[in-house]
Design a protein around this motif. Structure first.
Motif, mmCIF file in Angstrom:
data_model
loop_
_atom_site.group_PDB
_atom_site.id
_atom_site.type_symbol
_atom_site.label_atom_id
_atom_site.label_comp_id
_atom_site.label_asym_id
_atom_site.label_seq_id
_atom_site.Cartn_x
_atom_site.Cartn_y
_atom_site.Cartn_z
ATOM 1 N N LEU A 1 -25.283 -33.041 -77.116
ATOM 2 C CA LEU A 1 -26.535 -33.738 -76.804
ATOM 3 C C LEU A 1 -26.281 -34.924 -75.886
ATOM 4 O O LEU A 1 -27.019 -35.152 -74.924
ATOM 5 N N ILE A 2 -25.236 -35.686 -76.158
ATOM 6 C CA ILE A 2 -24.894 -36.858 -75.341
ATOM 7 C C ILE A 2 -24.466 -36.434 -73.929
ATOM 8 O O ILE A 2 -24.866 -37.046 -72.934
ATOM 9 N N PHE B 1 -24.041 -33.512 -81.623
ATOM 10 C CA PHE B 1 -24.232 -34.844 -81.042
ATOM 11 C C PHE B 1 -23.427 -35.012 -79.751
ATOM 12 O O PHE B 1 -23.893 -35.641 -78.799
ATOM 13 N N VAL B 2 -22.236 -34.412 -79.707
ATOM 14 C CA VAL B 2 -21.421 -34.468 -78.486
ATOM 15 C C VAL B 2 -22.129 -33.747 -77.344
ATOM 16 O O VAL B 2 -22.248 -34.273 -76.230
#
Length: 347
Positions: free
Chosen positions: A212-213, A209-210
């Motif tokens: 991806l962001i 998620f990190v």
């Protein structure tokens, strides 16, 4: 007699090391099959605690657990292949950004990196680096047929094993001792695999998620790399953090995204590795940190990255077995974390 005994022990150790090196094509798939068996048993134990599902026969739970694990592995390999193709298409961008990064650092720190890194930049082959990473990962699944074959026979052998052990050791005292040894190995290795897999999976998901962001290409590939490398003690988490950091810098041609990846993913690694994992796992493995590092190097030399991944489970089994025999018990004490190898001594 004592000198002859030492010579025999030395020759046995040398022979064993040679067999481990030259027969690794047979041994590694077998060990991987054993580890998959432990994973299946962990999944089966979880399913057995679910209402209604737990009422199913054990062989049905084993099949369900095996299908779940196999589905996860196939899905993972497929997704990683797609991410590798995505990365391969963007390699020219990475190579073009090397000069941009060099000039940016030179301006910020007033250092002439262009001349220092020109030869290095020309020799960089990101396609080769990427292919080596991918070949290392797929190498674990390269002998998939052999691993699958071993696993089937291990699953068929599992329910019969207690009867064989009982037949081998009809004396109740000997049977209890061997049965206790098997249970200790089973518990220690199962706990390690279950906890390490859970912690590595959470670490990989949070990192995904990190990444991806932040916008790093192929975040699933990097998160899977983080998941796998977390099984390597000590240096695994460091390498797992550096890889996406370097590629983030090459992708964006700017050091800021790389610093974000290094800081956030590194923080996740520190929290999961130094706070969460020790609280869950405790000291159940009972291995000296020095021994972990030495065995990591030893198995790494013999079997490469695969040996590093398998170093801790193999060492756990060796310590438990050695602790059960008077002649090897001192070695088990030396390899242990606090010089204690059973609950009676801890009291």
């Amino acid at each position: 007699m004592e000198a002859t005994k030492r010579i025999y022990i030395f020759l046995i150790i040398v022979t064993l090391v040679m067999v481990l090196i030259y027969a690794q094509g047979i041994i590694i798939p077998f060990i991987l099959a054993i580890l998959f068996l432990f994973l299946i048993r962990v999944i089966r134990n979880i399913l057995s605690k679910i209402k209604y599902v737990g009422r199913l026969p054990q062989w049905v739970l084993t099949i369900i657990s095996s299908v779940l694990l196999l589905t996860f592995l196939v899905f993972t390999v497929e997704m990683i292949s797609q991410n590798i193709q995505q990365l391969s298409k963007t390699l020219p961008v990475y190579e073009a950004n090397v000069n941009k990064i060099t000039n940016s650092i030179s301006q910020q720190f007033n250092v002439d990196l262009s001349s220092l890194l020109s030869d290095f930049a020309d020799e960089l082959n990101f396609g080769g680096i990427l292919s080596k990473i991918f070949s290392t990962l797929t190498g674990l699944f390269g002998d998939a047929f052999m691993v699958f074959l071993y696993l089937i026979f291990l699953l068929l052998e599992e329910p019969i094993l207690p009867k064989k052990v009982k037949a081998m050791y009809p004396d109740q005292k000997s049977y209890n001792r061997i049965n206790g040894l098997i249970k200790k190995i089973d518990k220690s290795v199962s706990n390690y695999i279950a906890v390490k897999t859970l912690v590595s999976l959470i670490t990989g998901m949070l990192s995904y998620f990190v990444l991806l962001i932040i916008g790093v290409d192929a975040p699933l590939f990097w998160s899977f790399l983080i998941f796998v490398l977390n099984f390597i003690p000590s240096i695994g988490s460091l390498i797992a953090t550096l890889f996406p950091t370097i590629f983030a810098m090459l992708q964006f041609g700017d050091i800021t995204p790389a610093i974000l990846v290094l800081a956030i993913v590194g923080a996740i690694q520190l929290i999961m590795g130094n706070l969460v994992e020790p609280r869950i796992m405790g000291t159940s493995l009972n291995i000296s940190p020095l021994v972990v590092f030495l065995t990591l190097a030893l198995w790494g030399v013999m079997w490469g990255v695969t040996g590093m991944l398998l170093s801790v489970p193999i060492t756990v089994i060796i310590i438990i077995i050695m602790s059960e025999f008077p002649d090897t018990r001192p070695i088990a004490v030396l390899l242990s974390q606090q010089g204690k190898i059973n609950k009676k001594e801890e009291k």
